[in-house]
Structures are given as C-alpha cells and as structure tokens.
Motif scaffolding. Structure first.
Motif, PDB file in Angstrom:
ATOM      1  N   LEU A 263       0.811  -1.224   0.000  1.00 32.69           N
ATOM      2  CA  LEU A 263       0.000   0.000   0.000  1.00 32.69           C
ATOM      3  C   LEU A 263       0.843   1.273   0.000  1.00 32.69           C
ATOM      4  N   VAL A 264       2.047   1.210   0.532  1.00 33.61           N
ATOM      5  CA  VAL A 264       2.869   2.430   0.629  1.00 33.61           C
ATOM      6  C   VAL A 264       3.877   2.539  -0.511  1.00 33.61           C
ATOM      7  N   ARG A 265       3.761   1.702  -1.502  1.00 32.55           N
ATOM      8  CA  ARG A 265       4.676   1.801  -2.652  1.00 32.55           C
ATOM      9  C   ARG A 265       4.478   3.135  -3.368  1.00 32.55           C
ATOM     10  N   PRO A 266       5.573   3.800  -3.740  1.00 24.71           N
ATOM     11  CA  PRO A 266       5.471   5.143  -4.328  1.00 24.71           C
ATOM     12  C   PRO A 266       4.844   5.169  -5.715  1.00 24.71           C
ATOM     13  N   TYR A 267       4.779   4.012  -6.390  1.00 22.33           N
ATOM     14  CA  TYR A 267       4.180   4.002  -7.728  1.00 22.33           C
ATOM     15  C   TYR A 267       2.655   3.898  -7.692  1.00 22.33           C
ATOM     16  N   LEU A 268       2.071   3.759  -6.502  1.00 19.06           N
ATOM     17  CA  LEU A 268       0.617   3.823  -6.389  1.00 19.06           C
ATOM     18  C   LEU A 268       0.208   5.284  -6.234  1.00 19.06           C
ATOM     19  N   ARG A 269      -0.356   5.840  -7.299  1.00 14.07           N
ATOM     20  CA  ARG A 269      -0.617   7.283  -7.268  1.00 14.07           C
ATOM     21  C   ARG A 269      -1.987   7.666  -7.810  1.00 14.07           C
ATOM     22  N   SER A 270      -2.745   6.717  -8.331  1.00 14.37           N
ATOM     23  CA  SER A 270      -4.028   7.084  -8.941  1.00 14.37           C
ATOM     24  C   SER A 270      -5.181   6.410  -8.192  1.00 14.37           C
ATOM     25  N   ILE A 271      -6.357   7.012  -8.322  1.00 14.15           N
ATOM     26  CA  ILE A 271      -7.554   6.455  -7.697  1.00 14.15           C
ATOM     27  C   ILE A 271      -7.817   5.051  -8.211  1.00 14.15           C
ATOM     28  N   GLU A 272      -7.620   4.832  -9.503  1.00 20.32           N
ATOM     29  CA  GLU A 272      -7.878   3.516 -10.081  1.00 20.32           C
ATOM     30  C   GLU A 272      -6.929   2.469  -9.494  1.00 20.32           C
ATOM     31  N   GLN A 273      -5.676   2.826  -9.296  1.00 25.25           N
ATOM     32  CA  GLN A 273      -4.736   1.889  -8.683  1.00 25.25           C
ATOM     33  C   GLN A 273      -5.174   1.515  -7.270  1.00 25.25           C
ATOM     34  N   TYR A 274      -5.655   2.490  -6.531  1.00 23.88           N
ATOM     35  CA  TYR A 274      -6.101   2.207  -5.158  1.00 23.88           C
ATOM     36  C   TYR A 274      -7.377   1.367  -5.157  1.00 23.88           C
ATOM     37  N   ARG A 275      -8.222   1.556  -6.150  1.00 21.67           N
ATOM     38  CA  ARG A 275      -9.408   0.688  -6.255  1.00 21.67           C
ATOM     39  C   ARG A 275      -8.983  -0.754  -6.547  1.00 21.67           C
ATOM     40  N   LEU A 276      -7.948  -0.915  -7.360  1.00 25.80           N
ATOM     41  CA  LEU A 276      -7.439  -2.260  -7.632  1.00 25.80           C
ATOM     42  C   LEU A 276      -6.819  -2.871  -6.373  1.00 25.80           C
ATOM     43  N   PHE A 277      -6.211  -2.025  -5.544  1.00 22.18           N
ATOM     44  CA  PHE A 277      -5.692  -2.512  -4.264  1.00 22.18           C
ATOM     45  C   PHE A 277      -6.830  -3.079  -3.406  1.00 22.18           C
ATOM     46  N   VAL A 278      -7.951  -2.356  -3.370  1.00 22.57           N
ATOM     47  CA  VAL A 278      -9.106  -2.836  -2.599  1.00 22.57           C
ATOM     48  C   VAL A 278      -9.596  -4.165  -3.154  1.00 22.57           C
ATOM     49  N   ALA A 279      -9.645  -4.281  -4.475  1.00 20.73           N
ATOM     50  CA  ALA A 279     -10.069  -5.541  -5.096  1.00 20.73           C
ATOM     51  C   ALA A 279      -9.121  -6.678  -4.724  1.00 20.73           C
ATOM     52  N   LEU A 280      -7.828  -6.373  -4.681  1.00 17.42           N
ATOM     53  CA  LEU A 280      -6.835  -7.378  -4.298  1.00 17.42           C
ATOM     54  C   LEU A 280      -7.038  -7.807  -2.846  1.00 17.42           C
ATOM     55  N   TYR A 281      -7.345  -6.842  -1.985  1.00 22.76           N
ATOM     56  CA  TYR A 281      -7.635  -7.166  -0.581  1.00 22.76           C
ATOM     57  C   TYR A 281      -8.831  -8.112  -0.478  1.00 22.76           C
ATOM     58  N   VAL A 282      -9.878  -7.814  -1.225  1.00 24.44           N
ATOM     59  CA  VAL A 282     -11.083  -8.653  -1.178  1.00 24.44           C
ATOM     60  C   VAL A 282     -10.752 -10.074  -1.616  1.00 24.44           C
ATOM     61  N   LYS A 283      -9.988 -10.212  -2.694  1.00 22.01           N
ATOM     62  CA  LYS A 283      -9.645 -11.551  -3.194  1.00 22.01           C
ATOM     63  C   LYS A 283      -8.805 -12.324  -2.175  1.00 22.01           C
ATOM     64  N   LEU A 284      -7.749 -11.683  -1.667  1.00 15.39           N
ATOM     65  CA  LEU A 284      -6.838 -12.395  -0.768  1.00 15.39           C
ATOM     66  C   LEU A 284      -7.501 -12.732   0.568  1.00 15.39           C
ATOM     67  N   SER A 285      -8.301 -11.799   1.083  1.00 10.65           N
ATOM     68  CA  SER A 285      -8.973 -12.070   2.354  1.00 10.65           C
ATOM     69  C   SER A 285     -10.039 -13.153   2.180  1.00 10.65           C
ATOM     70  N   SER A 286     -10.699 -13.182   1.034  1.00 10.71           N
ATOM     71  CA  SER A 286     -11.694 -14.227   0.756  1.00 10.71           C
ATOM     72  C   SER A 286     -11.018 -15.582   0.607  1.00 10.71           C
ATOM     73  N   ASP A 287      -9.872 -15.600  -0.079  1.00 10.85           N
ATOM     74  CA  ASP A 287      -9.116 -16.851  -0.222  1.00 10.85           C
ATOM     75  C   ASP A 287      -8.692 -17.384   1.150  1.00 10.85           C
ATOM     76  N   GLU A 288      -8.275 -16.476   2.026  1.00 10.30           N
ATOM     77  CA  GLU A 288      -7.842 -16.875   3.363  1.00 10.30           C
ATOM     78  C   GLU A 288      -8.992 -17.486   4.148  1.00 10.30           C
ATOM     79  N   LYS A 289     -10.159 -16.864   4.057  1.00 14.58           N
ATOM     80  CA  LYS A 289     -11.323 -17.402   4.763  1.00 14.58           C
ATOM     81  C   LYS A 289     -11.713 -18.762   4.214  1.00 14.58           C
ATOM     82  N   TYR A 290     -11.615 -18.907   2.905  1.00 14.92           N
ATOM     83  CA  TYR A 290     -11.963 -20.182   2.256  1.00 14.92           C
ATOM     84  C   TYR A 290     -11.004 -21.290   2.709  1.00 14.92           C
TER      85      TYR A 290
END
Length: 294
Positions: A263-290
């Motif tokens: 999340l603190v990587r300097p190349y994350l600079r756009s709203i769309e990139q941060y939305r993709l970060f949220v999507a990645l969180y959802v996938k990884l957290s769902s995989d963990e629960k599964y």
C-alpha cells in the motif's frame, strides 16, 4: 474543493499559527475564498490549540503555544474575532461564522485548564473543543472524562463545550455525553478508520475504502500520500491486528503483511490503482477465509 452551497454552509475551517496579525489575515482570506466562490461564508473558523505533534513544537503552535505563551493565544483569538466581525459587518445579511478553539487538558492541571477556557471565552470564542488528554499523551491512553465534565460544569451554560478523545462509535458518544453533560462530541482518529463509526452496524473495510476513494476522486487531496495514509487507517485493524497472537508483521508469507507493505509503494498514485488494491484485498482475504473453512 468545497464547490457547492451545502459543503460551504456546513464547513468549519481550522487554522494554526502564533501571530495575531497573520491569523487575522488568514481568517479574512478564508472568508474571501468561500464568499467569492459561493456567496456564502463557512459555518465557522477554528484555531488549532491542541496539536501535540513535532511540527507544532518546532513551529510554536497548537498545544505548545498554549503551554508556552497563553497570553499570545488570547491575542490570536481576539484578532480572529475582530476579523470575523469586520467581514460579517461589511457583507451584511450573510451567515456569521462562529469562532472556536480546540484545546487539550493543560499540564498544569484542571483548574488552570478551566481558567484558560474562561479566558478564551472572554476573548471571543463561541465554542470550545476539549481533547481530554494532555499534550504528552498525544492520542494514547484513556481520555480523562472526569476532567472534561469539570470543564463543562465550570463553563456551562455560557458556552458550548465539545469533548474529544477515544470516541470511535455511537455508544462511546452517548456514554460520554451522558457522563459529562457536554454539548457534543468530536471524533478524530476513530473517524479516520471508519467514517461510518456512528452508524449502529458494522461496515467492512473494503466498502469504507471504496466510499473514501469516491470522495477523494470528487475532492482530490493535495497529494496521493493523503490517500495512502487514509487507506492505512481504514485497513489498520484487519491488516495489522493488535489482538491476533498469531500475527507477525515480519512474516511476509501472511497476505496482510504483504498488502500493508504494498500500500505504501510510491508508484501507487491514482484512484484507479487504489481501487485495484481494494479488489486485491477482497480476493486475498476471501481466499484466506476459504482456506480456513472446515
């Protein structure tokens, strides 16, 4: 960024500083900005007298100014009061912004805190917000609600007192108001982590993050760093849990450690990139629960 009437009419702008003349100029400049844009003045102007951070120590404002030169604080308040009154009188038939100050419990004790609050009132503030911790506490430890109640009792009914410190949900707010008889409460760090903290239902962090990103897209912050820090607040409890004995922030096999670092990587600079970060969180957290499901 406050481009419409509703935003401005509910807005309180906080200033910081230690020079009465410059604070008067800044007050007038803020009022000019909003009047020229929307033909309406903000709801209020606030002077930051509670900041405990290093920047406040270095520059001599916030809680450090109060402890080091309370007389100068009173001069600052008086100059801002005069600036608001003069601007309002010049405009005629406009809403008059309130003047408020955010303070902390003084190191010298509750009686001196009450005395200082009374001086603020005499200098022209319409409202006082009190963080019920001392400067050295910053945001740590329990807030002293007993001290807050004493300030409320000493200054009521002459001036509204808003209490702050450790309030992160609806139940906290009701409890503090009942215990202290304060006029209102203020949420700070709790609100950063959950802007729906006063809703009486749980909201998952991914929904909070997407709502925040929608707001950041509409009202862009000065830098992408603001977005990174805000998202870290939102995901703090899930990506860096304090009460999980198995969590090790050095274990990079844990998806939570990886995500927080990513999340603190300097190349994350756009709203769309941060939305993709949220999507990645959802996938990884769902995989963990599964994977943990029986």
């Amino acid at each position: 960024h406050d481009s419409n009437f509703a935003d401005t009419s509910n807005l309180v702008v906080q200033l910081c500083g230690s020079c009465p003349a410059k604070l008067a100029q800044a007050t007038t400049a803020v009022l000019d900005i909003y009047w020229n844009k929307n033909r309406i003045l903000p709801a209020g102007i606030d002077l930051n007298l509670g900041c405990p951070q290093e920047c406040a120590s270095r520059e001599g404002f916030g809680a450090f100014l109060v402890e080091e030169d309370p007389g100068l604080v009173i001069s600052c308040i008086a100059s801002m009061r005069n600036a608001i009154d003069s601007y309002h009188n010049k405009m005629n038939n406009t809403n008059k912004p309130t003047l408020s100050a955010k303070i902390r419990l003084l190191d010298s004790g509750i009686e001196n805190t009450i005395g200082f609050a009374r001086k603020l009132k005499s200098a022209g503030v319409d409202m006082i917000a009190l963080h019920c911790r001392q400067k050295a506490d910053k945001h740590n430890g329990d807030a002293d609600w007993n001290a807050g109640a004493k300030v409320v009792a000493a200054l009521s009914p002459g001036i509204p007192i808003v209490l702050n410190g450790g309030i992160s949900n609806y139940e906290d707010a009701v409890s503090v108001m009942e215990q202290t008889k304060c006029h209102a409460v203020m949420a700070a760090t709790g609100y950063l982590g959950n802007h729906r903290c006063f809703d009486m239902k749980s909201v998952e962090p991914e929904y909070l993050a997407l709502e925040y990103l929608d707001s950041a897209e509409q009202y862009p912050p000065p830098s992408y760093l603001y977005i990174q820090k805000h998202l870290r607040w939102i995901f703090r409890d899930t990506l860096q849990p304090k009460n999980d004995p198995c969590f090790d922030k050095r274990d990079y096999s844990d998806y939570r450690v990886k995500l927080l670092s990513f999340l603190v990587r300097p190349y994350l600079r756009s709203i769309e990139q941060y939305r993709l970060f949220v999507a990645l969180y959802v996938k990884l957290s769902s995989d963990e629960k599964y994977n943990q499901a029986p």
